[in-house]
Design a protein around this motif. Structure first.
Motif, PDB file in Angstrom:
ATOM      1  N   GLY A  13       0.792  -1.206   0.008  1.00 26.90           N
ATOM      2  CA  GLY A  13       0.018   0.075   0.059  1.00 26.90           C
ATOM      3  C   GLY A  13       0.874   1.369  -0.066  1.00 26.90           C
ATOM      4  N   GLN A  14       2.146   1.208  -0.147  1.00 23.78           N
ATOM      5  CA  GLN A  14       3.292   2.487  -0.046  1.00 23.78           C
ATOM      6  C   GLN A  14       3.774   2.506  -1.480  1.00 23.78           C
ATOM      7  N   LEU A  15       4.464   3.588  -1.599  1.00 23.60           N
ATOM      8  CA  LEU A  15       5.427   3.756  -2.493  1.00 23.60           C
ATOM      9  C   LEU A  15       6.868   4.040  -2.211  1.00 23.60           C
ATOM     10  N   LEU A  16       7.774   3.724  -2.791  1.00 22.51           N
ATOM     11  CA  LEU A  16       9.225   4.248  -2.585  1.00 22.51           C
ATOM     12  C   LEU A  16       9.770   5.367  -3.443  1.00 22.51           C
ATOM     13  N   VAL A  17      10.578   6.383  -2.719  1.00 19.01           N
ATOM     14  CA  VAL A  17      11.019   7.352  -3.521  1.00 19.01           C
ATOM     15  C   VAL A  17      12.366   7.250  -3.171  1.00 19.01           C
ATOM     16  N   VAL A  18      13.227   7.517  -4.365  1.00 24.74           N
ATOM     17  CA  VAL A  18      14.644   7.465  -4.040  1.00 24.74           C
ATOM     18  C   VAL A  18      15.149   8.747  -4.735  1.00 24.74           C
ATOM     19  N   SER A  19      16.509   9.337  -4.115  1.00 29.46           N
ATOM     20  CA  SER A  19      17.041  10.494  -4.644  1.00 29.46           C
ATOM     21  C   SER A  19      17.634  10.452  -5.963  1.00 29.46           C
ATOM     22  N   GLY A  20      18.111   9.367  -6.451  1.00 31.39           N
ATOM     23  CA  GLY A  20      18.992   9.160  -7.520  1.00 31.39           C
ATOM     24  C   GLY A  20      18.307   8.616  -8.740  1.00 31.39           C
ATOM     25  N   ARG A  21      18.743   7.779  -9.432  1.00 41.39           N
ATOM     26  CA  ARG A  21      18.314   6.969 -10.374  1.00 41.39           C
ATOM     27  C   ARG A  21      17.676   5.767  -9.810  1.00 41.39           C
ATOM     28  N   ALA A  22      16.731   5.135 -10.890  1.00 40.00           N
ATOM     29  CA  ALA A  22      16.180   3.841 -10.431  1.00 40.00           C
ATOM     30  C   ALA A  22      16.793   2.802 -11.141  1.00 40.00           C
ATOM     31  N   GLY A  23      17.662   2.147 -10.839  1.00 44.36           N
ATOM     32  CA  GLY A  23      18.449   1.100 -11.601  1.00 44.36           C
ATOM     33  C   GLY A  23      17.785  -0.430 -11.051  1.00 44.36           C
ATOM     34  N   TYR A  24      17.962  -1.305 -11.649  1.00 45.19           N
ATOM     35  CA  TYR A  24      17.774  -2.690 -11.641  1.00 45.19           C
ATOM     36  C   TYR A  24      17.587  -3.137 -10.125  1.00 45.19           C
ATOM     37  N   GLU A  25      18.705  -2.871  -9.469  1.00 45.21           N
ATOM     38  CA  GLU A  25      18.678  -3.400  -8.108  1.00 45.21           C
ATOM     39  C   GLU A  25      17.762  -2.595  -7.319  1.00 45.21           C
ATOM     40  N   ILE A  26      17.462  -1.307  -7.358  1.00 43.52           N
ATOM     41  CA  ILE A  26      16.447  -0.880  -6.504  1.00 43.52           C
ATOM     42  C   ILE A  26      15.174  -1.225  -6.955  1.00 43.52           C
TER      43      ILE A  26
ATOM     44  N   GLY B  43       7.607  -6.136  -1.893  1.00 44.08           N
ATOM     45  CA  GLY B  43       6.083  -5.995  -2.247  1.00 44.08           C
ATOM     46  C   GLY B  43       5.664  -4.678  -2.710  1.00 44.08           C
ATOM     47  N   LEU B  44       6.521  -3.791  -2.946  1.00 44.35           N
ATOM     48  CA  LEU B  44       6.557  -2.527  -3.321  1.00 44.35           C
ATOM     49  C   LEU B  44       6.001  -2.260  -4.660  1.00 44.35           C
ATOM     50  N   PRO B  45       4.719  -1.620  -5.019  1.00 46.04           N
ATOM     51  CA  PRO B  45       4.023  -1.596  -6.377  1.00 46.04           C
ATOM     52  C   PRO B  45       4.513  -0.332  -7.070  1.00 46.04           C
ATOM     53  N   PHE B  46       5.147   0.666  -6.192  1.00 48.94           N
ATOM     54  CA  PHE B  46       5.375   1.946  -6.967  1.00 48.94           C
ATOM     55  C   PHE B  46       6.764   2.465  -6.339  1.00 48.94           C
ATOM     56  N   VAL B  47       7.533   2.623  -7.557  1.00 51.60           N
ATOM     57  CA  VAL B  47       8.782   3.417  -7.221  1.00 51.60           C
ATOM     58  C   VAL B  47       8.971   4.550  -7.936  1.00 51.60           C
ATOM     59  N   ALA B  48       9.307   5.636  -7.403  1.00 56.68           N
ATOM     60  CA  ALA B  48       9.827   6.860  -7.893  1.00 56.68           C
ATOM     61  C   ALA B  48      11.069   7.414  -7.875  1.00 56.68           C
ATOM     62  N   ALA B  49      11.739   7.854  -8.802  1.00 55.67           N
ATOM     63  CA  ALA B  49      13.085   8.376  -8.751  1.00 55.67           C
ATOM     64  C   ALA B  49      13.144   9.748  -9.241  1.00 55.67           C
ATOM     65  N   VAL B  50      14.228  10.615  -8.435  1.00 54.74           N
ATOM     66  CA  VAL B  50      14.440  11.831  -9.156  1.00 54.74           C
ATOM     67  C   VAL B  50      15.051  12.030 -10.329  1.00 54.74           C
ATOM     68  N   GLY B  51      15.902  10.844 -10.553  1.00 62.62           N
ATOM     69  CA  GLY B  51      16.531  10.479 -11.707  1.00 62.62           C
ATOM     70  C   GLY B  51      16.104   9.823 -12.945  1.00 62.62           C
ATOM     71  N   ALA B  52      16.822   9.116 -13.757  1.00 61.44           N
ATOM     72  CA  ALA B  52      16.268   8.265 -14.634  1.00 61.44           C
ATOM     73  C   ALA B  52      16.177   6.773 -14.117  1.00 61.44           C
ATOM     74  N   PRO B  53      15.366   6.022 -14.782  1.00 65.46           N
ATOM     75  CA  PRO B  53      15.332   4.730 -14.653  1.00 65.46           C
ATOM     76  C   PRO B  53      16.328   3.930 -15.608  1.00 65.46           C
ATOM     77  N   SER B  54      16.647   2.746 -15.506  1.00 63.67           N
ATOM     78  CA  SER B  54      17.696   1.851 -16.448  1.00 63.67           C
ATOM     79  C   SER B  54      16.488   1.102 -17.453  1.00 63.67           C
ATOM     80  N   SER B  55      17.040   0.617 -18.572  1.00 67.95           N
ATOM     81  CA  SER B  55      16.062  -0.045 -19.362  1.00 67.95           C
ATOM     82  C   SER B  55      15.638  -1.498 -18.561  1.00 67.95           C
ATOM     83  N   LEU B  56      16.557  -2.051 -17.879  1.00 66.29           N
ATOM     84  CA  LEU B  56      16.349  -3.285 -17.297  1.00 66.29           C
ATOM     85  C   LEU B  56      15.407  -3.062 -16.110  1.00 66.29           C
ATOM     86  N   ALA B  57      15.658  -2.123 -15.469  1.00 66.58           N
ATOM     87  CA  ALA B  57      14.552  -1.726 -14.434  1.00 66.58           C
ATOM     88  C   ALA B  57      13.043  -1.555 -14.972  1.00 66.58           C
ATOM     89  N   VAL B  58      12.935  -1.042 -15.949  1.00 60.71           N
ATOM     90  CA  VAL B  58      11.755  -0.889 -16.661  1.00 60.71           C
ATOM     91  C   VAL B  58      11.126  -2.171 -17.022  1.00 60.71           C
TER      92      VAL B  58
END
Length: 307
Positions: free
Chosen positions: A221-234, A242-257
């Motif tokens: 029921g929550q979301l994760l916010v990270v201060s950098g990019r959203a890579g695969y490991e994030i 079980g987090l359904p929502f990840v938001a990043a200040v930076g870009a995601p990577s292709s594998l993360a998407v």
């Protein structure tokens, strides 16, 4: 579970260190004190009945919330699944450790052997990239990872406010400018937990470990916010929690998407000011302009509607 520390007479490393610097600004020069974010290695060991402690990973981290980091790492890697899998977390008391190694080794005692004991695939993990390249999307499925639950729907205006709320909770960053952060938020924007570290993956592990040790997983029921990019490991660590929502200040990577699409997670990137880009499952965002409906699921930055 028990959490134990070392002899109180031994000084633990802090999250910052004081240094003397020479500051050049235009035509003026001055010597002054400055603060840097501390970077120290942390070795995580595991033990279970009938088995001696064995090291599984060394990661470079900022000291603080070390037990949460260890628990979050084990949960993210699938070595534990429930809070009662962990009997005790403690700093190692090996007499062979030098003074410099004190508080840099954590042993996690498990109630039972993991289904798949840790193998030699674990090694040193840098603060920059986490434990990289060891798992494919197929291996996540083999490990039993499932698509996340439907999860929250977040207003665009609420989402845009979260980076500033996370930054306000970054005490060490405000003194050093040298740390990443991860924050767990409710759908209405309440900050539930924030952790800082020199490694973005460590900050996420600390948040996941905080929730795991309180038996709050899955965080559907929550979301994760990270201060950098959203890579695969994030995203892999978010999936494990079980987090359904990840938001990043930076870009995601292709594998993360790719991971997000396969496991039905929402990934948002470039969350800055009043703009963000939705890369997968935009149904978890609302309050967007009406003409953005067909463009907010992005194949890349340019394909999405700035908000």
């Amino acid at each position: 579970m028990q959490e134990e520390g070392r002899d109180a007479s031994r000084r633990r490393p802090g999250s910052t260190v004081r240094v003397r610097v020479r500051d050049l600004d235009g035509g003026s020069t001055r010597d002054r004190d400055d603060r840097l974010a501390t970077e120290e290695p942390l070795e995580i060991r595991v033990a279970w009945p009938g088995a001696p402690p064995r090291p599984i990973v060394v990661t470079m981290r900022t000291p603080g919330a070390d037990f949460e980091l260890a628990a979050g790492f084990l949960r993210s890697e699938g070595l534990v699944t429930r809070a009662d899998d962990v009997v005790r977390l403690a700093y190692c008391t090996d007499a062979s450790l030098t003074a410099e190694q004190l508080y840099n080794v954590v042993t996690v005692d498990l109630a039972r052997a993991p289904a798949e004991p840790p193998s030699a695939r674990y090694g040193a993990a840098t603060a920059a990239c986490g434990v990289c390249g060891k798992e494919s999307l197929a291996e996540l499925e083999i490990r039993g990872c499932q698509p996340v639950l439907a999860g929250p729907v977040v207003e665009a205006s609420t989402l845009c406010a979260l980076p500033d709320r996370l930054r306000a909770a970054q005490d060490v960053f405000s003194r050093t400018g040298g740390l990443h952060a991860a924050g767990l938020f409710s759908p209405d924007g309440e900050l539930l937990c924030a952790r800082e570290d020199i490694g973005r993956h460590n900050a996420v592990d600390k948040v996941v470990g905080w929730a795991f040790l309180q038996d709050l997983l899955p965080l559907s029921g929550q979301l994760l916010v990270v201060s950098g990019r959203a890579g695969y490991e994030i995203c892999q660590k978010a999936l494990a929690a079980g987090l359904p929502f990840v938001a990043a200040v930076g870009a995601p990577s292709s594998l993360a998407v790719d991971l997000a699409k396969r496991f039905e997670m929402t990934v948002v990137g470039f969350l800055r000011g009043e703009r963000f880009v939705v890369y997968s499952h935009p149904e978890r965002t609302t309050g967007l302009p009406a003409d953005a409906d067909d463009r907010r699921e992005a194949g890349g930055e340019g394909a999405a509607r700035p908000v």
